[in-house]
Design a protein around this motif. Structure first.
Motif, short mmCIF file in Angstrom:
data_model
loop_
_atom_site.label_atom_id
_atom_site.label_comp_id
_atom_site.label_asym_id
_atom_site.label_seq_id
_atom_site.Cartn_x
_atom_site.Cartn_y
_atom_site.Cartn_z
N ARG A 1 -17.40 60.12 35.14
CA ARG A 1 -18.15 59.55 34.07
C ARG A 1 -19.69 59.18 34.56
O ARG A 1 -20.66 59.70 33.96
CB ARG A 1 -17.46 58.61 33.11
N SER B 1 -22.51 56.65 24.30
CA SER B 1 -21.78 57.46 25.03
C SER B 1 -20.85 57.05 25.80
O SER B 1 -19.95 57.74 26.11
CB SER B 1 -22.83 58.49 25.73
N ASP C 1 -17.15 58.63 25.43
CA ASP C 1 -16.70 59.46 26.72
C ASP C 1 -15.21 59.09 27.25
O ASP C 1 -14.63 60.11 27.56
CB ASP C 1 -17.78 59.50 27.70
#
Length: 245
Positions: free
Chosen positions: A63, A170, A174
């Motif tokens: 990520r 995000s 995510d």
């Protein structure tokens, strides 16, 4: 209207600006901030941001490598905060550190940013991103509700500006372990701070169908709250965030 009012008042404001960026409705949050302290700096601008599209990653390292987090409206943020080179600024929702990085880039060695976030994952990312400013940044695992307490810890009685970028990021969307996104079948956690407090599943289990419907209606403006609450409570697969309504 908000922008015009902000520009017109900027020259006469004696107190530092509090710039709030919201996703969707945030009137209730703004009222709480205003009522918390009558002497608090005036909240004089609200910006609405676009929701970011979540991208699935298998773990934290992937990520951090693949996530391209772009902070919204950098020129507007810097303009309305009216950055002073030797100023002290608070980013009450520092997240991945994008806005804080831009603010720090405008400061002299005497300037400082205090960053707060309830999300430990976000603090880890921002700590790495802002490592080149390690002598000018103090990060705290805390909520913006504790700003006055954090200021006392830093022996600061006033600041030159406060930034709040409200809403999901995000980072939360995510990670499939967080339960914020319908992109994944994941545990219904939905806590910004995973170090304590009830998960969304624990809350759902505890609430009656009527109480859950009231929450969905009041905070989500959802007219079909009764039907949604009924289907959630009757779901056989309540461990996962993907529930068929």
């Amino acid at each position: 209207v908000g922008s015009e009012m902000c520009i017109r008042d900027r020259g006469t404001l004696s107190r530092p600006p509090v710039l709030v960026i919201c996703q969707g409705r945030c009137r209730g949050i703004l009222q709480q901030i205003s009522k918390a302290n009558h002497d608090a700096p005036r909240i004089y601008h609200i910006l609405l941001t676009d929701h970011q599209t979540p991208v699935a990653h298998t773990n934290r390292q992937q990520r951090e490598k693949k996530l391209h987090h772009v902070p919204v409206m950098i020129p507007e943020v810097l303009d309305f905060l009216n950055i002073r080179k030797d100023g002290v600024y608070i980013d009450g929702t520092i997240g991945a550190g994008g806005h804080a990085y831009e603010i720090l880039s405008k400061l002299s060695s005497r300037g400082m940013v205090i960053g707060l976030d309830r999300d430990n994952d976000a603090l880890e990312i921002s700590n790495n991103k802002l490592s080149s400013f390690k002598n000018q940044i103090n990060l705290y695992h805390s909520s913006y509700h504790q700003i006055q307490y954090i200021m006392k810890l830093n022996n600061i009685s006033k600041v030159d500006g406060i930034l709040l970028d409200l809403g999901l990021s995000s980072i939360q969307l995510d990670l499939n372990s967080r339960g914020f996104s319908f992109q994944h079948d994941s545990p219904i956690d939905m806590r910004f701070d995973q170090s304590g407090g009830e998960t969304a599943k624990e809350l759902i289990d505890k609430l009656t169908k009527e109480q859950l419907a009231d929450i969905i209606y009041e905070f989500g403006d959802e007219r079909r709250s009764r039907k949604i609450a009924k289907n959630i409570k009757s779901s056989r697969n309540l461990n996962l965030s993907l529930i068929h309504i």
